[in-house]
Design a protein around this motif. Structure first.
Motif, PDB file in Angstrom:
ATOM      1  N   UNK A 685      -5.285 -14.171 -11.622  1.00 48.32           N
ATOM      2  CA  UNK A 685      -5.842 -13.709 -10.352  1.00 48.32           C
ATOM      3  C   UNK A 685      -6.840 -12.576 -10.572  1.00 48.32           C
ATOM      4  N   UNK A 686      -6.448 -11.586 -11.366  1.00 52.55           N
ATOM      5  CA  UNK A 686      -7.344 -10.446 -11.615  1.00 52.55           C
ATOM      6  C   UNK A 686      -8.615 -10.882 -12.323  1.00 52.55           C
ATOM      7  N   UNK A 687      -8.479 -11.813 -13.263  1.00 54.85           N
ATOM      8  CA  UNK A 687      -9.673 -12.322 -13.945  1.00 54.85           C
ATOM      9  C   UNK A 687     -10.565 -13.079 -12.976  1.00 54.85           C
ATOM     10  N   UNK A 688      -9.962 -13.844 -12.066  1.00 53.96           N
ATOM     11  CA  UNK A 688     -10.746 -14.580 -11.081  1.00 53.96           C
ATOM     12  C   UNK A 688     -11.483 -13.666 -10.129  1.00 53.96           C
ATOM     13  N   UNK A 689     -10.838 -12.589  -9.703  1.00 56.57           N
ATOM     14  CA  UNK A 689     -11.517 -11.636  -8.821  1.00 56.57           C
ATOM     15  C   UNK A 689     -12.679 -10.963  -9.525  1.00 56.57           C
ATOM     16  N   UNK A 690     -12.454 -10.586 -10.796  1.00 53.71           N
ATOM     17  CA  UNK A 690     -13.534  -9.956 -11.552  1.00 53.71           C
ATOM     18  C   UNK A 690     -14.693 -10.928 -11.754  1.00 53.71           C
TER      19      UNK A 690
END
Length: 698
Positions: A685-690
């Motif tokens: 999720x965090x990688x996708x947001x970034x």
């Protein structure tokens, strides 16, 4: 953050991951050693569980589980009458104070409730729960007793109602402190203080030396000082408890004052509250985390202070007497009481349900849907991971709420109604005890929450032919019956039906207008710091509504206390040990429901049910279209997280910046290994947001 720093941060994260694995292995060894000690002590003929429990840092029930011979006589000799009542298993811990946050575990139902009708076993599905190490029985939910005993539950608590206050809240002198840099902001002044080791004593000494006229609330904006010694304790909560309870010369734990009945510390692993008063009793102060209100990203204390000023100014446009209290939930409920009508049917207040119905709702009405779906129900390799989050979701579901004395709708009564009457009832404000059967040809996600086997959470059965018994709100029942794929079989066993009302509508409308105003300020403000402050203030409005709704649920209260290690015999016999060090034993014990005039679990349950239903299917009338998990192809839903959906395909869902709209929050291209744990999902999720942010910037 650029690609280089992102990759470096990932490397650091892997190092932390490996350290956690080693720490867990070491902790497992220590716990095994502790269990051996307990077993050895139990061999002593005069050993008692209540003596061993505080020494081991366990509850009495946990000691008895290790050494059954230590069970008290009343437990070792089964009571046939008690067995017939089939109460829930061992009582669960809850952590729901005034902050209104979701409990770590839902508590067990009140013992007075009768056992539900017998129900078939629901095997855990690999896609929804972690595979247990041993077979576990499904958790039983309480039901309403038959006949007059159950009918007596359908009443209000005498002399207890939510009424409009006849006083004005008093503002507290507040400062904002970064414990990493020592920057202290008070009004328009900025100071730099020496915090030493950043203990509670150091903070109080530094603040009151700098501002001798007195401060009543200290918000910590960075540093998390209560985590400084976390590596010395097996659990983060233990470290927080030790930090809060460390002795402070000249100060003691607050015992409350005036109309503010809040007293004692609130032990929370992330956002604790320390309440202190001087020994002479004329000075009271709170140390709180600003994380209760919103998440920060390196923001300076001056920006945080500006956010609180903007929030207060925006709320004052709707509530001339608005005061920001210590937490969003306190603020939300106080603002709501100031919208209680002065004329009409509820001018004298909204009565509180009977304790029996409140206990039933507490045990059977969960909050957000959190579910990870794993292979083989989804591909081993995902083509992409797309995150959609419902903007300010709960604000969309406050327009209708249950009011008045509820009616009991038995299975016989419901069956005697016409189809039109049944549909009207399911569209209304109700909470239903149902037996559910998944259609034989079903190939999509589960629709209704069921008690998960072996623990106190919920799962969502979806295997064709599965049958289970549960409680669910009207919106979810209606979605199961009228979903766009295939209707489910629902058998009504019992029900609670209220009149439709609007007790939250005025309150929510004012908060939505405040949120819209602050969101616009954040978008159009030319000054970067003021734009950021407006954004944080808009997030605080979201917290006021979110946690305000949660506080209506009112969980059974837990009292936290400490006892010197030398006096471990004085630990209350019904208390659970939650932490200890060389000096103190920290414990907690349940006290049941308080006589809170603003407790309305029926409101929270109705909103939560509507929000879960909207994750499955939500209509956009202006666009003549639908959104939600059931409007995606089978096998493309990866996870649900309260208000968010994680998919393998992007969707063309409308977004108009309105509450409830699905906002694209993250997009990560694959192939990607399907997450099999919450930790892996959050990493993706965090990688996708970034990745989405980087793509938008370029």
């Amino acid at each position: 953050m650029d690609a280089k720093s992102y990759n470096a941060a990932l490397a650091d994260l892997r190092t932390v991951r490996d350290a956690i694995k080693k720490a867990r292995a070491e902790l497992a060894k220590l716990e095994a050693d502790r269990d051996k000690h307990v077993t050895r002590l139990a061999a002593y003929e005069k050993a008692k569980a209540e003596r061993i429990a505080p020494a081991a840092g366990l509850s009495i029930a946990e000691v008895v589980a290790l050494a059954p011979a230590l069970a008290p006589d009343r437990l070792s000799t089964p009571d046939p009458a008690a067995q017939q009542q089939a109460p829930d298993p061992a009582p669960a811990r809850t952590t729901v104070p005034e902050s209104g946050q979701q409990p770590t575990r839902p508590a067990a139902a009140a013992p007075a409730m009768s056992a539900p009708r017998s129900q078939p076993s629901t095997p855990p599905q690999a896609a929804e729960t972690t595979e247990p190490t041993a077979p576990q029985e499904p958790r039983s939910l309480p039901s309403v007793p038959e006949g007059a005993a159950g009918d007596a539950w359908f009443s209000h608590t005498p002399g207890l109602a939510s009424t409009r206050p006849n006083f004005t809240q008093q503002a507290r002198s507040t400062v904002f402190l970064d414990t990493t840099t020592g920057i202290l902001v008070h009004r328009n002044q900025t100071h730099r203080v020496d915090l030493g080791a950043a203990t509670a004593a150091d903070i109080l000494t530094a603040v009151f030396h700098t501002l001798p006229d007195g401060v009543e609330r200290i918000y910590i904006t960075a540093g998390d000082p209560w985590h400084r010694d976390a590596d010395r304790y097996p659990y983060l909560r233990d470290a927080v408890a030790a930090w809060l309870n460390a002795p402070i010369p000249g100060w003691r734990t607050d015992t409350g004052r005036g109309r503010d009945r809040m007293a004692g510390h609130f032990v929370h692993p992330r956002n604790p509250v320390g309440r202190y008063q001087r020994d002479n009793g004329d000075q009271h102060v709170e140390i709180r985390s600003v994380g209760e209100w919103f998440d920060l990203d390196g923001d300076a204390p001056t920006t945080v202070r500006d956010a609180f000023v903007l929030l207060w100014q925006a709320l004052r446009r709707h509530w001339p007497d608005a005061v920001l209290m210590g937490s969003p939930s306190q603020t939300g409920r106080d603002l709501w009481t100031r919208t209680i009508p002065t004329r009409g049917q509820y001018a004298e207040g909204f009565p509180v349900l009977s304790e029996e119905l409140r206990s039933l709702l507490h045990a059977t009405a969960g909050q957000g849907r959190n579910e990870l779906i794993t292979p083989p129900r989804v591909p081993e390799q995902l083509p992409q991971l797309v995150e959609y989050d419902r903007t300010f979701a709960y604000a969309k579901h406050t327009w209708k709420s249950p009011v008045g004395i509820p009616r009991r709708i038995t299975a016989h009564t419901f069956a005697s109604w016409s189809e039109k009457e049944q549909t009207r009832a399911l569209y209304g404000c109700g909470h239903w005890h149902v037996r559910v059967t998944v259609p034989d040809a079903w190939n999509h996600v589960g629709l209704l929450p069921a008690p998960a086997p072996g623990d106190r959470t919920w799962h969502y059965p979806s295997r064709p032919g599965d049958t289970f018994t549960t409680w669910a709100g009207g919106p979810e029942i209606h979605t199961a019956l009228a979903n766009p794929i295939q209707p489910w079989k629902i058998e009504i066993l019992d029900g609670i039906l209220w009149d439709d009302g609007k007790p939250l509508d005025d309150w929510a409308k004012k908060l939505k207008e405040t949120w819209t105003n602050l969101t616009a300020q954040a978008h159009f403000q030319g000054d970067a710091q003021q734009a950021r402050a407006a954004h944080l203030a808009s997030r605080a409005v979201r917290a006021i509504l979110l946690y305000g709704i949660g506080s209506f649920a009112q969980r059974p209260r837990m009292v936290t206390g400490t006892t010197p290690r030398a006096l471990e015999r004085d630990v209350p016999p019904d208390a659970e040990i939650i932490g200890f060090d060389d000096e103190l034993i920290t414990w907690q014990k349940p006290t049941g429901f308080s006589r809170d005039p603003n407790t309305h679990p029926e409101w929270a349950a109705a909103i939560w049910s509507s929000a879960r239903a909207a994750l499955l299917s939500q209509r956009h009338r202006d666009d003549d279209t639908h959104a939600g998990a059931l409007h995606t192809p089978p096998g493309t839903v990866i996870a649900f997280r309260t208000d968010a959906l994680y998919l393998t395909q992007p969707q063309n869902w409308p977004y108009h910046h309105q509450p409830g709209d699905y906002l694209l929050k993250g997009h990560l291209t694959g192939p990607l290994p399907a997450p099999t744990s919450e930790e892996e999902l959050l990493t993706l999720r965090n990688a996708g947001r970034a990745a989405l942010t980087t793509g938008q910037e370029t």
